[in-house]
Design a protein around this motif. Structure first.
Motif, short mmCIF file in Angstrom:
data_model
loop_
_atom_site.label_atom_id
_atom_site.label_comp_id
_atom_site.label_asym_id
_atom_site.label_seq_id
_atom_site.Cartn_x
_atom_site.Cartn_y
_atom_site.Cartn_z
N LEU A 5 -12.36 -23.30 1.01
CA LEU A 5 -13.43 -23.65 1.94
C LEU A 5 -13.92 -25.05 1.62
CD1 LEU A 5 -15.48 -22.94 4.17
CD2 LEU A 5 -16.94 -21.96 2.38
N HIS A 6 -13.79 -25.95 2.61
CA HIS A 6 -14.17 -27.35 2.41
C HIS A 6 -15.28 -27.67 3.42
CE1 HIS A 6 -10.26 -27.70 0.30
NE2 HIS A 6 -9.85 -26.92 1.27
N VAL A 7 -16.50 -27.78 2.92
CA VAL A 7 -17.63 -28.13 3.79
C VAL A 7 -18.00 -29.57 3.48
CG1 VAL A 7 -19.95 -27.53 4.51
CG2 VAL A 7 -18.38 -25.73 3.74
N SER A 8 -17.83 -30.43 4.47
CA SER A 8 -18.01 -31.86 4.21
C SER A 8 -19.44 -32.15 3.76
CB SER A 8 -17.71 -32.66 5.48
OG SER A 8 -17.86 -34.04 5.20
N GLN A 9 -19.53 -33.03 2.78
CA GLN A 9 -20.83 -33.50 2.32
C GLN A 9 -21.01 -34.97 2.69
OE1 GLN A 9 -22.94 -31.30 0.92
NE2 GLN A 9 -21.31 -29.82 1.28
N HIS A 10 -20.12 -35.50 3.55
CA HIS A 10 -20.16 -36.93 3.83
C HIS A 10 -21.43 -37.26 4.64
CE1 HIS A 10 -19.07 -40.92 5.13
NE2 HIS A 10 -18.02 -40.87 4.31
N ALA A 163 -20.26 -19.45 11.04
CA ALA A 163 -21.17 -18.45 10.48
C ALA A 163 -20.50 -17.91 9.22
CB ALA A 163 -21.37 -17.32 11.49
N PRO A 164 -21.29 -17.47 8.24
CA PRO A 164 -20.68 -16.91 7.03
C PRO A 164 -19.75 -15.74 7.36
CG PRO A 164 -23.07 -17.15 6.77
CD PRO A 164 -22.75 -17.50 8.19
N GLU A 165 -20.11 -14.97 8.40
CA GLU A 165 -19.28 -13.82 8.80
C GLU A 165 -17.88 -14.28 9.22
OE1 GLU A 165 -22.35 -14.57 9.79
OE2 GLU A 165 -23.54 -12.80 10.28
N GLY A 166 -17.80 -15.39 9.94
CA GLY A 166 -16.51 -15.90 10.42
C GLY A 166 -15.66 -16.44 9.28
N VAL A 167 -16.31 -17.15 8.37
CA VAL A 167 -15.59 -17.69 7.21
C VAL A 167 -15.00 -16.52 6.41
CG1 VAL A 167 -15.83 -18.93 5.03
CG2 VAL A 167 -17.00 -19.77 7.07
N ALA A 168 -15.81 -15.49 6.17
CA ALA A 168 -15.35 -14.35 5.37
C ALA A 168 -14.21 -13.61 6.08
CB ALA A 168 -16.51 -13.39 5.10
N ALA A 169 -14.34 -13.43 7.40
CA ALA A 169 -13.31 -12.69 8.14
C ALA A 169 -12.00 -13.45 8.15
CB ALA A 169 -13.79 -12.43 9.57
N LEU A 170 -12.06 -14.76 8.39
CA LEU A 170 -10.83 -15.56 8.42
C LEU A 170 -10.18 -15.58 7.04
CD1 LEU A 170 -8.79 -17.44 9.75
CD2 LEU A 170 -10.39 -19.34 9.44
N HIS A 174 -6.57 -14.08 6.33
CA HIS A 174 -5.55 -15.10 6.01
C HIS A 174 -6.00 -15.91 4.80
CE1 HIS A 174 -3.21 -14.22 9.56
NE2 HIS A 174 -4.29 -14.30 10.32
N PRO A 175 -5.85 -15.34 3.60
CA PRO A 175 -6.38 -16.01 2.41
C PRO A 175 -5.62 -17.27 2.00
CG PRO A 175 -5.34 -13.90 1.84
CD PRO A 175 -5.32 -14.01 3.33
N ASP A 176 -4.56 -17.62 2.74
CA ASP A 176 -3.80 -18.84 2.44
C ASP A 176 -4.20 -20.01 3.34
OD1 ASP A 176 -2.90 -17.37 4.61
OD2 ASP A 176 -0.83 -18.06 4.42
N VAL A 177 -5.18 -19.83 4.20
CA VAL A 177 -5.55 -20.88 5.17
C VAL A 177 -6.79 -21.65 4.70
CG1 VAL A 177 -6.38 -21.25 7.54
CG2 VAL A 177 -4.50 -19.65 7.11
N ASP A 178 -6.63 -22.95 4.53
CA ASP A 178 -7.78 -23.79 4.20
C ASP A 178 -8.71 -23.89 5.41
OD1 ASP A 178 -7.43 -25.72 1.53
OD2 ASP A 178 -5.54 -24.88 2.30
N ILE A 179 -10.00 -23.93 5.13
CA ILE A 179 -11.00 -23.99 6.21
C ILE A 179 -11.84 -25.26 5.99
CG2 ILE A 179 -12.93 -22.80 7.31
CD1 ILE A 179 -11.88 -20.16 6.06
#
Ligand code: PRP
Ligand code: URA
Length: 209
Positions: A5-10, A163-170, A174-179
């Motif tokens: 999970l990559h949440v930009s801090q820029h 939403a946190p729910e969407g991040v968790a579900a994805l 698919h635990p190999d997919v970067d978000i």
């Protein structure tokens, strides 16, 4: 999960995201902000792209340079991913673009596929799914399912808000997919909208709704 999970801090992302969220931002400005944010997030999501060396001739001398050596494909989810795709084509014109039409049924919140023209064989090394909103995660999961069944191996999801729910579900599906995202918000409301979010990303880009 944390390394996927990559949440930009820029600072530019945070600045533009606040403008995007504002209900006073009109569709023209909204589309400009989607464009700019998409380029900033694409820049971050492609930091691991493979390069090949090449020699370029400057007006003064030959010079060692590099070119991107993998084929990048972008998969915008219609409708709201369209503005993101245009921004990325401007930045990397060699991308292949494969549109996927998915909409969320308003009653069930389940994704419905209505457009898919992927070629028989995968023609890309890295697939980036583009959709501004990751809400329940149903649309993103369906898109990854389709890409994996097609034969895509490296898949990333690039969005603006989740939403946190969407991040968790994805991640669960698919635990190999970067978000890659600009922000993860508080929660989903009863209608499946991200709160505080920005409303309906498709309607706000295209002046509908
Ligand atoms: C929105 C958004 C995503 C989906 C996210 O599309 O662009 O595709 O909802 O929700 P989910 O994570 O719960 O699946 P929408 O169905 O509103 O279609 P549109 O882009 O055509 O308006
Ligand atoms: N789709 C949107 O456009 N916005 C949301 O908040 C959730 C799904």
């Amino acid at each position: 999960m944390s390394d996927l999970l990559h949440v930009s801090q820029h600072p530019l992302v945070l600045h533009k995201l606040a403008l995007l969220r504002s209900s006073f931002t009109e569709p023209k400005k909204f589309r400009e902000l989607v464009h700019e944010l998409s380029q900033l997030l694409f820049y971050e999501a492609t930091e691991d792209l493979a390069l090949a060396p090449l020699t370029v001739q400057t007006p003064l001398a030959p010079c060692q340079g590099y070119e991107v050596s993998e084929q990048v494909g972008i998969i915008p989810i219609l409708r709201a991913g369209l503005g993101m795709a245009e921004a990325i084509i401007d930045l990397l014109p060699t991308v292949h673009v494969w549109h996927l039409g998915l909409y969320r049924d308003h009653e069930t919140l389940q994704p419905v596929t209505y457009y898919n023209k992927l070629p028989n064989e995968p023609d890309i090394d890295l697939s980036l799914i583009l959709d501004p909103m990751l809400a329940t995660g149903g649309s993103a999961i369906a898109a990854v399912d389709i890409l994996k069944a097609w034969g895509a191996r490296r898949i990333k999801f690039v969005g603006l808000l989740a939403a946190p729910e969407g991040v968790a579900a994805l991640h669960y599906a698919h635990p190999d997919v970067d978000i890659h995202l600009a922000a993860v918000d508080s929660h989903l409301n009863e209608q499946g909208y991200i709160v505080p979010g920005l409303g309906d990303a498709g309607d706000r880009q295209f002046g509908t709704g």
